[in-house]
Design a protein around this motif. Sequence first.
Motif, PDB file in Angstrom:
ATOM      1  N   PRO A  92       0.831  -1.222   0.000  1.00  2.00           N
ATOM      2  CA  PRO A  92       0.000   0.000   0.000  1.00  2.00           C
ATOM      3  C   PRO A  92       0.859   1.263   0.000  1.00  2.00           C
ATOM      4  O   PRO A  92       1.947   1.281   0.578  1.00  2.00           O
ATOM      5  CB  PRO A  92      -0.826  -0.116   1.285  1.00  2.00           C
ATOM      6  N   PRO A  93       0.368   2.328  -0.632  1.00  2.11           N
ATOM      7  CA  PRO A  93       1.095   3.607  -0.618  1.00  2.11           C
ATOM      8  C   PRO A  93       0.932   4.303   0.728  1.00  2.11           C
ATOM      9  O   PRO A  93       0.202   3.828   1.608  1.00  2.11           O
ATOM     10  CB  PRO A  93       0.408   4.401  -1.732  1.00  2.11           C
ATOM     11  N   GLU A  94       1.591   5.434   0.879  1.00  5.75           N
ATOM     12  CA  GLU A  94       1.393   6.246   2.088  1.00  5.75           C
ATOM     13  C   GLU A  94       0.000   6.882   2.040  1.00  5.75           C
ATOM     14  O   GLU A  94      -0.591   7.041   0.987  1.00  5.75           O
ATOM     15  CB  GLU A  94       2.462   7.347   2.147  1.00  5.75           C
ATOM     16  N   ASP A  95      -0.487   7.277   3.212  1.00 11.74           N
ATOM     17  CA  ASP A  95      -1.816   7.915   3.316  1.00 11.74           C
ATOM     18  C   ASP A  95      -2.875   7.061   2.622  1.00 11.74           C
ATOM     19  O   ASP A  95      -3.590   7.526   1.733  1.00 11.74           O
ATOM     20  CB  ASP A  95      -1.806   9.321   2.696  1.00 11.74           C
ATOM     21  N   PHE A  96      -2.954   5.786   3.035  1.00 12.48           N
ATOM     22  CA  PHE A  96      -3.866   4.848   2.372  1.00 12.48           C
ATOM     23  C   PHE A  96      -5.073   4.518   3.242  1.00 12.48           C
ATOM     24  O   PHE A  96      -5.930   3.738   2.843  1.00 12.48           O
ATOM     25  CB  PHE A  96      -3.082   3.568   2.022  1.00 12.48           C
ATOM     26  N   ASN A  97      -5.125   5.090   4.472  1.00 10.00           N
ATOM     27  CA  ASN A  97      -6.218   4.764   5.377  1.00 10.00           C
ATOM     28  C   ASN A  97      -7.539   5.365   4.892  1.00 10.00           C
ATOM     29  O   ASN A  97      -7.576   6.495   4.401  1.00 10.00           O
ATOM     30  CB  ASN A  97      -5.926   5.282   6.786  1.00 10.00           C
ATOM     31  N   ILE A  98      -8.608   4.595   5.048  1.00  7.72           N
ATOM     32  CA  ILE A  98      -9.934   5.063   4.625  1.00  7.72           C
ATOM     33  C   ILE A  98     -10.491   6.025   5.660  1.00  7.72           C
ATOM     34  O   ILE A  98     -10.507   5.719   6.856  1.00  7.72           O
ATOM     35  CB  ILE A  98     -10.897   3.866   4.445  1.00  7.72           C
ATOM     36  N   ALA A  99     -10.925   7.204   5.193  1.00  8.29           N
ATOM     37  CA  ALA A  99     -11.598   8.161   6.079  1.00  8.29           C
ATOM     38  C   ALA A  99     -13.099   7.909   6.066  1.00  8.29           C
ATOM     39  O   ALA A  99     -13.746   7.855   7.109  1.00  8.29           O
ATOM     40  CB  ALA A  99     -11.297   9.586   5.628  1.00  8.29           C
ATOM     41  N   GLN A 124     -19.255  -0.794  14.011  1.00  4.47           N
ATOM     42  CA  GLN A 124     -18.261  -1.316  14.969  1.00  4.47           C
ATOM     43  C   GLN A 124     -17.839  -2.736  14.610  1.00  4.47           C
ATOM     44  O   GLN A 124     -16.654  -3.083  14.630  1.00  4.47           O
ATOM     45  CB  GLN A 124     -18.839  -1.278  16.390  1.00  4.47           C
ATOM     46  N   GLN A 125     -18.827  -3.584  14.275  1.00  2.00           N
ATOM     47  CA  GLN A 125     -18.542  -4.980  13.921  1.00  2.00           C
ATOM     48  C   GLN A 125     -17.663  -5.070  12.669  1.00  2.00           C
ATOM     49  O   GLN A 125     -16.695  -5.829  12.637  1.00  2.00           O
ATOM     50  CB  GLN A 125     -19.859  -5.728  13.662  1.00  2.00           C
ATOM     51  N   LEU A 126     -18.008  -4.295  11.641  1.00  2.00           N
ATOM     52  CA  LEU A 126     -17.255  -4.371  10.383  1.00  2.00           C
ATOM     53  C   LEU A 126     -15.830  -3.858  10.547  1.00  2.00           C
ATOM     54  O   LEU A 126     -14.884  -4.426   9.978  1.00  2.00           O
ATOM     55  CB  LEU A 126     -17.976  -3.585   9.277  1.00  2.00           C
ATOM     56  N   ARG A 127     -15.676  -2.783  11.326  1.00  4.92           N
ATOM     57  CA  ARG A 127     -14.319  -2.273  11.550  1.00  4.92           C
ATOM     58  C   ARG A 127     -13.467  -3.302  12.280  1.00  4.92           C
ATOM     59  O   ARG A 127     -12.289  -3.491  11.976  1.00  4.92           O
ATOM     60  CB  ARG A 127     -14.372  -0.959  12.350  1.00  4.92           C
ATOM     61  N   LYS A 128     -14.081  -3.973  13.231  1.00  6.64           N
ATOM     62  CA  LYS A 128     -13.352  -4.987  14.005  1.00  6.64           C
ATOM     63  C   LYS A 128     -13.015  -6.198  13.139  1.00  6.64           C
ATOM     64  O   LYS A 128     -11.918  -6.750  13.186  1.00  6.64           O
ATOM     65  CB  LYS A 128     -14.223  -5.405  15.203  1.00  6.64           C
ATOM     66  N   ARG A 129     -13.979  -6.622  12.286  1.00  3.18           N
ATOM     67  CA  ARG A 129     -13.835  -7.861  11.524  1.00  3.18           C
ATOM     68  C   ARG A 129     -12.924  -7.686  10.307  1.00  3.18           C
ATOM     69  O   ARG A 129     -12.181  -8.589   9.950  1.00  3.18           O
ATOM     70  CB  ARG A 129     -15.221  -8.325  11.065  1.00  3.18           C
ATOM     71  N   PHE A 130     -12.979  -6.527   9.656  1.00  4.46           N
ATOM     72  CA  PHE A 130     -12.228  -6.340   8.407  1.00  4.46           C
ATOM     73  C   PHE A 130     -11.086  -5.328   8.542  1.00  4.46           C
ATOM     74  O   PHE A 130     -10.633  -4.782   7.542  1.00  4.46           O
ATOM     75  CB  PHE A 130     -13.183  -5.892   7.285  1.00  4.46           C
ATOM     76  N   VAL A 131     -10.634  -5.059   9.773  1.00  5.79           N
ATOM     77  CA  VAL A 131      -9.551  -4.103   9.983  1.00  5.79           C
ATOM     78  C   VAL A 131      -8.306  -4.537   9.205  1.00  5.79           C
ATOM     79  O   VAL A 131      -8.014  -5.726   9.061  1.00  5.79           O
ATOM     80  CB  VAL A 131      -9.247  -3.950  11.491  1.00  5.79           C
ATOM     81  N   ILE A 168      -8.027   4.334  -9.082  1.00 15.91           N
ATOM     82  CA  ILE A 168      -9.070   3.448  -8.541  1.00 15.91           C
ATOM     83  C   ILE A 168      -9.352   3.853  -7.098  1.00 15.91           C
ATOM     84  O   ILE A 168      -8.428   4.095  -6.329  1.00 15.91           O
ATOM     85  CB  ILE A 168      -8.598   1.974  -8.588  1.00 15.91           C
ATOM     86  N   GLU A 169     -10.636   3.943  -6.733  1.00 14.26           N
ATOM     87  CA  GLU A 169     -10.985   4.241  -5.344  1.00 14.26           C
ATOM     88  C   GLU A 169     -10.702   3.011  -4.499  1.00 14.26           C
ATOM     89  O   GLU A 169     -11.378   1.996  -4.616  1.00 14.26           O
ATOM     90  CB  GLU A 169     -12.463   4.645  -5.242  1.00 14.26           C
ATOM     91  N   ARG A 170      -9.687   3.116  -3.643  1.00 17.66           N
ATOM     92  CA  ARG A 170      -9.251   1.958  -2.870  1.00 17.66           C
ATOM     93  C   ARG A 170      -8.550   2.459  -1.618  1.00 17.66           C
ATOM     94  O   ARG A 170      -7.872   3.482  -1.653  1.00 17.66           O
ATOM     95  CB  ARG A 170      -8.296   1.123  -3.735  1.00 17.66           C
ATOM     96  N   GLY A 171      -8.718   1.764  -0.508  1.00 18.38           N
ATOM     97  CA  GLY A 171      -8.042   2.170   0.721  1.00 18.38           C
ATOM     98  C   GLY A 171      -8.107   1.069   1.761  1.00 18.38           C
ATOM     99  O   GLY A 171      -8.793   0.052   1.595  1.00 18.38           O
ATOM    100  N   MET A 172      -7.366   1.278   2.874  1.00 21.32           N
ATOM    101  CA  MET A 172      -7.300   0.274   3.935  1.00 21.32           C
ATOM    102  C   MET A 172      -8.227   0.675   5.076  1.00 21.32           C
ATOM    103  O   MET A 172      -8.180   1.812   5.556  1.00 21.32           O
ATOM    104  CB  MET A 172      -5.863   0.138   4.449  1.00 21.32           C
ATOM    105  N   LEU A 173      -9.071  -0.280   5.498  1.00 21.16           N
ATOM    106  CA  LEU A 173     -10.002  -0.027   6.597  1.00 21.16           C
ATOM    107  C   LEU A 173      -9.231  -0.021   7.913  1.00 21.16           C
ATOM    108  O   LEU A 173      -8.475  -0.954   8.196  1.00 21.16           O
ATOM    109  CB  LEU A 173     -11.085  -1.107   6.619  1.00 21.16           C
ATOM    110  N   VAL A 174      -9.391   1.035   8.696  1.00 20.58           N
ATOM    111  CA  VAL A 174      -8.712   1.146   9.989  1.00 20.58           C
ATOM    112  C   VAL A 174      -9.750   1.380  11.075  1.00 20.58           C
ATOM    113  O   VAL A 174     -10.942   1.568  10.793  1.00 20.58           O
ATOM    114  CB  VAL A 174      -7.659   2.282   9.964  1.00 20.58           C
ATOM    115  N   ILE A 179     -18.095   4.700   8.509  1.00 22.81           N
ATOM    116  CA  ILE A 179     -18.843   3.929   7.512  1.00 22.81           C
ATOM    117  C   ILE A 179     -20.263   4.455   7.437  1.00 22.81           C
ATOM    118  O   ILE A 179     -20.924   4.645   8.466  1.00 22.81           O
ATOM    119  CB  ILE A 179     -18.850   2.421   7.887  1.00 22.81           C
ATOM    120  N   VAL A 180     -20.712   4.703   6.216  1.00 22.32           N
ATOM    121  CA  VAL A 180     -22.093   5.127   5.964  1.00 22.32           C
ATOM    122  C   VAL A 180     -22.779   4.014   5.171  1.00 22.32           C
ATOM    123  O   VAL A 180     -22.213   3.491   4.211  1.00 22.32           O
ATOM    124  CB  VAL A 180     -22.132   6.453   5.174  1.00 22.32           C
ATOM    125  N   PHE A 181     -23.982   3.647   5.602  1.00 17.09           N
ATOM    126  CA  PHE A 181     -24.690   2.526   4.985  1.00 17.09           C
ATOM    127  C   PHE A 181     -25.846   3.028   4.124  1.00 17.09           C
ATOM    128  O   PHE A 181     -26.492   4.028   4.443  1.00 17.09           O
ATOM    129  CB  PHE A 181     -25.230   1.572   6.056  1.00 17.09           C
TER     130      PHE A 181
END
Length: 738
Positions: A92-99, A124-131, A168-174, A179-181
Motif C-alpha cells: 500500500p502507498p502512504e496515506d492509504f487509510n480510509i476516512a 463497529q462490527q465491520l471495523r473490528k472484523r475487516f480491519v 481506482i478508489e481503494r483504501g485500507m479499513l482502519v 462507515i455510511v450505509f
Amino acid sequence: MAGRSGSKTMIVTNTPAKDLAYTNCAYCSPSDVRQFLLPGSNIALALVGDVFVLSIAAYDTIQSGQIGLNAIQRRHARVSTGDPVSVCRFIPPEDFNIALLTLELEFVKKGNKEEQVDAVLLAQQLRKRFVNQVLTSGQRVTFEYHGNGFIFTVTQVTVEGQDKSNNIERGMLVSDSYIVFEASNSSGIKIINQREAASSNIFRHKEFNLQSLGIGGLSAEFADIFRRAFASRVFPPHVASKLGVKHVKGMLLFGPPGTGKTLMARQIGKMLNGRDPKIVNGPEVLSKFVGETEKNVRDLFADAEQDQKTRGDQSDLHVIIFDEIDAICKSRGSTRDGTGVHDSIVNQLLTKIDGVEALNNVLLIGMTNRKDLLDEALLRPGRLEVQVEISLPDENGRLQILQIHTNKMKENSFLAPDVNLQELAARTKNYSGAELEGVVKSAVSYALNRQLSLDDLTKPVDEESIKVTMDDFVNALHEVIPSFGASMDDLERCRLNGIVDCGQRHDHIFKRTMLLTEQVKVSRGSPLVTVLLEGPSGSGKTAMAATVGIGSDFPYVKIISAESMIGLSEASKCAQIVKVFEDAYKSTLSIIVLDDIERLLEYVAIGPRFSNLISQTLMVLLKRLPPKGKNMLVIGTTSEVSFLDSVGICDAFSVTYHVPTLKTEDAKKVLQQIKVFSDDDIDAAAEALNDMPIKRLYMVVEMAAQGEYGGGAEAIYSGKETIQISHFYDCLQDIVRY
C-alpha cells in the motif's frame, strides 16, 4: 506509491471451510503466504486478477500454487475453480487509510424478510472484523451479522487527505474509518441511527482543498462559514439536542460584484452530502399572477417538508441558494408598486425559514451586492443569521486566484517563463476575482492574436508556439480596469500640463499633503484624515490633489467633481457621492478628492444660494469614520473658502492649506522649466507674471506660442524658437485680471 512485486499465476480453488467465506480473505498454503507479506509486518496483501486487493491467510489443506476464493470473490474476478489467475504482492502507498466508506447492504438470500440494522453497532462490527483489509470501489463482500448472511457493495472510498485515489478508489479499513450505509427500499433492510455512523471525523480527515474547487483567497471566510453553519450539522442529531441548540438555517454572502459569492455558494452545495442544491435567481420567483409568487416560494420548500415529515431527524439537508436575493426581499414598505407582492414574498419566506412550523433540514444561502436593501427581519438570528462579507482579495488571495486561472496553461506549457504571478498579484490592487479572470482572458487574447493573420484566417495555427508572456499580462492590466481601483485617467486629466516646480510655497504644501498619506497608511488612531486645499481659481489645487492621489499608490483613488453630475437632482447627487464613499470603505486604503466643493454645493453668490442637502451629506461623510481596518484620506479643493466657512464645512476638515498664486521668483522657476523664452527675456516675463495663478500662466504662454510674431507653437515647444516678449505682453494685456 503503491507497489507490486512477485507476480505469479495461481490456480483458483474453493474457500477451504464454509465459515471462512465470511472473512473476505483469500487462502493459500503456508509456504506461499510468505511471498505476500508486507516488509516488517505479519499482514499479507495480494492484488488478485488486477481487480481487487485481498488479505491472504494460510491454510494447511490448500496445496502450493493454489488460491482459495469464495463464490462472491470468484464472480467478481470472473474466474471459476480450476482457472488460472494472476496474483502479486500489494504494497500500500502512504496515506492509504480510509476516512469515509459508503456501503450498500443486501441479504445473501433474497426474500420477503425485513430487518432493522443499527448503523452504529454494524459499523463497529465491520471495523473490528475487516480491519487492515483493503477495500476497492465496486467490491462485494459477504459477512454474517446477528445470524443473517449479508453482502455489502463498496460504493465510495474516500482516503485521508485526498478526495479520491489516483485512479481506482481503494483504501485500507482502519479502526477510526467512518462507515455510511445505504439500502434500497426493496432490500427489506431498514437502517437506523445512520447519522451517528458518520461524525465530524469525516471532515477532519477529508481536507477541503479550496484551490482545487476553484476558490481563491477566501479560506478565512470559508472557515467562518463552516464553523457557524455546518459544524453543528456534522454531529449526530442527539448531540445537537443535548447541547440545546438549533442548526443555522440561513446565511447571507454579501460584498462587491465579482468577489466569488456565487462560486462559494455553488461549491458549498456540491460539498454537502445532502440533496443537490436548488439554485434560484431572485427575479425568477416573481409572477404576474396574484398569489403565484408566494406559491413559487412554497414549492421551493415542499421537498424539504415532505422529507422531514417522513424521515424526521434522519432527513437529508436541503440547500436552497438564492442568487440576487435583494430582487425579491426588499425592505417591506419600500416598494410603491401598489400590489404588495414584494412584502408578501418576504412574509412567505420568513414563515418558511423560521415560522411556527419551521423546518430543521433546510439551509438557505442568499447572495447580494446590496445588503442595505434587504428587510431587517430576514437578517435576525434564526433566519439569515450567518452574514459573511466576501470582500476584495488581498495580495495573497489575488495570487491564489491568478494561479487557479493560469493552472491549465501552465500544465500545458502555454505560460511563458517570464510570467511572474507574484508581481501581477502586487500590481492588481483592488481587483476582484472576476476582474482577475478578465485579466487572464485578455492576456490570452493577446497571445492568440499573435498567431492569427487577419489576411488569411484559414491559415493553420501552430499550437506549440502559443505563449502567454508577461507583456501580455501588462497590456491586459491597462485593458481591464478595476471597479474599485484608482481612476488614473480622471486624475491625469486634472494635471494636463504635468507637474513642475512652482517654488517653495507650493512644494511645502505638496510635501505636507503627501505626509498625510503616510499618516493614513500607518495610523491606528486616525483612520480618517481630511485636508482642504483652498486658494484662488487656477492656483493648482486640483492638480496637486490629483498628484497626491497618483503618488500615494493607494488601491482606491476617486475624484468627485461637478462635471460628472451635470443635470442630476440634489438627491441623485447625494446618492452618487455616498456611493463613492461606500465603495471606498471596501478598500483598506483610499483617497477621495472632492473637487471644487462650492460647485458640488451648487453655490451661487447672488442670493447666496446653495444646496443644504448636499452640504449636510458632505459634513456627515467628512466626519463618519470608515469601518474597522479601513483608512481614508479626503482631499477637498475650493476657491470660496469664506463661503465654506460660513456653512460650517471648513470645520469638518482636519487641516486647511492655502495654495497661493505665483510670485515673480515662482513664475521664473516655471518658465525656466518649460523653456519657451530666451534667457534674456525670462526675468521680464516672470516680472509680468507676478501674482498669476499657475493655470492662467500656462494659458498666456499657450496664446503667445500660437502668435503671429512667434514661429508657431510647434517650433517653440520643440526648442527651435522662443516666444517674443513683445507679443507675450500683448497677450497678457488681453487677459483681464480679477
